[in-house]
Design a protein around this motif. Sequence first.
Motif, short mmCIF file in Angstrom:
data_model
loop_
_atom_site.label_atom_id
_atom_site.label_comp_id
_atom_site.label_asym_id
_atom_site.label_seq_id
_atom_site.Cartn_x
_atom_site.Cartn_y
_atom_site.Cartn_z
N GLY A 842 1.02 -1.46 0.26
CA GLY A 842 -0.20 -0.03 -0.29
C GLY A 842 0.79 1.14 0.14
N ARG A 843 1.85 0.82 1.26
CA ARG A 843 3.24 2.18 0.82
C ARG A 843 3.27 2.81 -0.67
NH1 ARG A 843 5.84 6.02 4.69
NH2 ARG A 843 3.56 5.67 5.60
N GLY A 844 3.23 1.84 -0.98
CA GLY A 844 4.80 1.27 -2.80
C GLY A 844 3.75 2.15 -3.55
N ALA A 845 1.98 1.93 -3.42
CA ALA A 845 0.84 2.27 -4.57
C ALA A 845 0.72 3.64 -4.34
CB ALA A 845 -0.10 1.13 -3.85
N LYS A 846 1.09 4.10 -3.18
CA LYS A 846 0.77 5.54 -2.65
C LYS A 846 1.83 6.24 -3.34
CE LYS A 846 0.48 8.45 1.69
NZ LYS A 846 -0.14 8.08 3.39
N LEU A 888 3.95 2.55 -15.51
CA LEU A 888 4.53 2.99 -14.00
C LEU A 888 3.92 2.52 -12.75
CD1 LEU A 888 6.08 6.52 -14.79
CD2 LEU A 888 7.07 4.47 -14.30
N LEU A 889 2.59 2.42 -12.91
CA LEU A 889 1.66 2.07 -11.19
C LEU A 889 2.13 0.45 -11.16
CD1 LEU A 889 -1.96 3.69 -11.35
CD2 LEU A 889 -0.24 3.76 -9.35
N VAL A 890 1.93 0.02 -12.80
CA VAL A 890 2.01 -1.57 -11.84
C VAL A 890 3.50 -1.92 -11.46
CG1 VAL A 890 2.84 -4.22 -13.15
CG2 VAL A 890 0.14 -2.66 -13.38
N THR A 891 4.75 -0.93 -12.76
CA THR A 891 5.93 -1.61 -12.08
C THR A 891 6.59 -1.28 -10.50
OG1 THR A 891 6.15 -1.12 -14.47
CG2 THR A 891 8.54 -1.15 -13.17
N ALA A 892 6.00 0.34 -10.46
CA ALA A 892 6.47 0.48 -9.19
C ALA A 892 6.24 0.14 -8.11
CB ALA A 892 5.43 2.46 -8.88
N VAL A 893 4.41 -0.37 -7.96
CA VAL A 893 3.37 -1.44 -6.75
C VAL A 893 4.69 -2.54 -7.13
CG1 VAL A 893 2.02 -2.58 -6.43
CG2 VAL A 893 1.79 -0.44 -7.06
#
Lengths: 915, 110
Positions: A842-846, A888-893
């Motif tokens: 969740g922190r990563g998604a944020k 980017l969202l998927v990669t970062a998460v």
Amino acid sequence: MREWRRYVRDRLPVSDIKAQRALDLVDELASQLEDVYRTELSHGASEREADAKARAHIEDWDRLAAEIRLAAPSLRRPSASRWADRADERARSAGRWGAWLADLGMDVRYSLRALRRKPTFAVVVVLLVGLGVGVNTAVFSALKAIYLEPLPFPEPQAVAVLWETTTRGGRGPVSWPNYRDWKAQNRSFEHMGLMSEVGVTLSDSGAAEAVLGAWVTSSVFDVFGVRPALGRTITPDEDSTSARVAVLSHELWATRYGADPLVVGRQIRINGDSYDVVGVMPERFVVSSVWRASSRIRLWVPFPAGAREPQRDSRSHPVVARLRDGVTLEGAAADMERVARNLAAAYPETNRTQRVRVQSLHAALFGDLGTLVSLVFAAAGLVLLIACGNVAGLLVVRFSGRRAEIAVRSALGAGRGRVMRMLLAESGLLALVGGAVAVLLALGGLGALRGLLPAWVPRAADIRADGSVLLFAVAISFLTAIVFGLAPALGATRGSQTEALKEAGGERAGLRAGGARQVFAVAQIALTLVLAHLACLQAGSYLLLRGMDLGFDAENTLTAAVTLRGSAYRDADRRQAFFHELLARLEALPGVTHAGAVSGLPFEGGNNGRFVVEGRAIPSDPNDLPLVERKSVVGDYLRAMGIRLLAGRMLTAADTFRNASGAGGAIINERMAQQLWPGEVALGKRFRPNSPESVTEVGAAPEWLTVVGVVADVRQWGMEQPAIAESYRPYMIAPQQRMFVALRTAVEPTSIVAAVRREVGEMDRGVAVSAVRTMQEVVASELSWRKLLTSLVGLFAALALILAVAGVYGSLSYFVAQRAHELGVRMALGARRGQVLLLVMGRGAKLALWGVALGTGGALAASQVTRGFLYGLRPADPWFIGGVATLLLVTAVSAALVPARRATKVDPALALRAE
Amino acid sequence: MFSAELKKGSVELLVLSLLQHERRHGYEIGKLVEQRSGGSLKFRVSSLYPVLARMEEQGWICGRWVEKQGDRRRRYYRLTREGERALALKQETWRAYTLAVGQVTGISHA
């Protein structure tokens, strides 16, 4: 005890002994002296006597120090640091600047020692900086060579190109009469001349060679202001009599004439005619065609009389001029506006809507390219910023671990500025070493870069790492140090000393550092989104172009330019007969299915004129007539090029020979049919040029042509410009000296090149064959700049993505490490592993969401700025921005996954024990 | 009482012997040498310290700062394995030497 320590320190020379060992030495000797003193006291001696007895144990301090050095050489400091100390002393005695330099030297040495203890950290930072700065240095070297380097004449910024333009814009060449009036009536230019590039055939020594030359007026050499290296330039007399004299470029003189020092006065053959060489220009004098900056002019001859067309609307020649001292381009433009209006009033039929455009020569040659390279440079800059984010994150953690040390320094009297200087010295050192690595990377990469650039890029061979490039690398390295070092240094020196001592190494320091790292990660994601969006748009544009219907079949088609010049080919019938015979021979070659010739290949348009439609009134302003691209064809060109027939029939032999009534057939393209006869059937309709096309037909009325066929559109001005109206007419309407042979083959096209040259040579050895290419090469060349741009921006985007992912991973790993205790307690109190996983993910998604939100605005803004580089796509296309943001969202998460799983592995029992 | 040369040749043996069974600090070593020799052998701090430094450089002894309860911080030395081997060699050499000298001069240890 303290008293003895000072006593020993004041006497024992330990400056050349390692710091820690010196401290030990002093302490131990002091301890022993203290023991002696106390023992004497216990035996009844007075303090003075005990003191004296203790002191007597060491009388010769220098000898003691010498014996210690001899006994234990490893105690001594390396000679470099002993030298540095002596240098420090000397610097300090030189005054304030000296003291500042001495401090800097100390900070650098201290940083070196500190970094030696953490080699992994240092290597990672150096590599990150090296990568970022290296990429920028390589691009800068290209920018410098291609765009920034001034042109090789005196005061190049004063040299301008003048174009004829209309009230609707654009730019085009100038007619002879207009040029003469511009020259007579202007007040802004010291010198003005015509420079019209022309392909010529040299047939003196060795094989016939097609060379790019220029017809010039003698004043052109005054415009450039360069004296010849040998001989002289063209005189005004030779100019007015169209004398057969030639000035050679240094390159032509060296390659074709063996750098013959006696070349002046020698006779050479240009287009079969004899010319006297009167001069050779210096080596650095390189002049490009104003139409194509990578084509260099290799010789200059006076304008032939036949080329001085008297029609005011026969616009064929670019004008170059040198500004008077003190006159600006804007001032000159205003002046030429005045001249244009004078001419419009004096010659309304031809000049009513004509205006003048004044452009610096540099902008004319390199303007578009400069924008392109600047875009790549900006993308490289983003990569560097993102790399700085990674480094800043690492530094924040490192500096936060040194809060105690910083607090102690402050307690000992160092101001915030002094401490920041120390921290920035470490950043600076890392950045400089990174910069050195960058220079090495750039040096290695420059060769590859030069090889990757397409042939049309001007001055690509001049790309090198010279002094200014190295200076750039150093400057960027320093800037980088400030960018990535400042925030962490500010953070580390914030707050009171007591706070720092209390929290040093503890949770609060770690949390603050972790927060900063997350901010950097968000910034990295935002910047990556901008770059990735740009890359996707470029890739999309490139793919759209690649998949475009070109209107012809580029496979298995060979082209070559054949130029017929000289007295033997002065007669148009002779030229036509030559081409017909040549095509018959070439079609008979094994592997050739169709053969034809055309005056201009697809994408290489530029020969157009205003056309009149039969039965329609001619408007008062000739610029209101349709502009039609005109091509002369011989033989089976359209089939050879694979251009699809949509209606009617192809040209036959009957059409390509002028018949007695003068009328001939012509093929037009779909665009012309729609534009000139909208809603009608174009077949059978008639049209003609508004004014005669060839000089030989001055006074003769242009002939009507009948539309016999309609073919698919082919883009004449390049792949990215839509097709304009185009007609293919029989050769004799405008019998060009230079034609492009097109051969459709059933075999690999390049396999018949030798045969083509042989056939031409057998017909006439003095005829030059040049520009031999397959159409696939022509298409590839058209796409080459876009391919290069897409590849480079794509590469940068990929790098940025990796760095950003590393940033997210790093910041979340640190987050987990800092919170390991808390997570363990949570799990001990009943939290499931899944919940902990979700917490970290969740922190990563944020972080990713924040980054994407910030980045979207930036990406939209950037794509507006670069919209000129897009093809077929809108800058704010929601599919693209949505797609990139999702990626980017998927990669970062996903980057959060590993730290999240690590978090679930924290042993709750350990956490509780620590409690 | 004894010449400097004589003392120099045996100081390492003396120090190593004193460290054989127990860690000691520099002053203690000097004091023990004086006591056990009945005052015949005295070493100043300036003589003893370079010897300690040399033997530590050679890896025969190892020094550590120790702070004991009620006492100030001192540097204690202990024998290393290398030092034990060196001590054994020196003891053997000393025995052989004194035996040889005794055989020549007729002096013996009672």
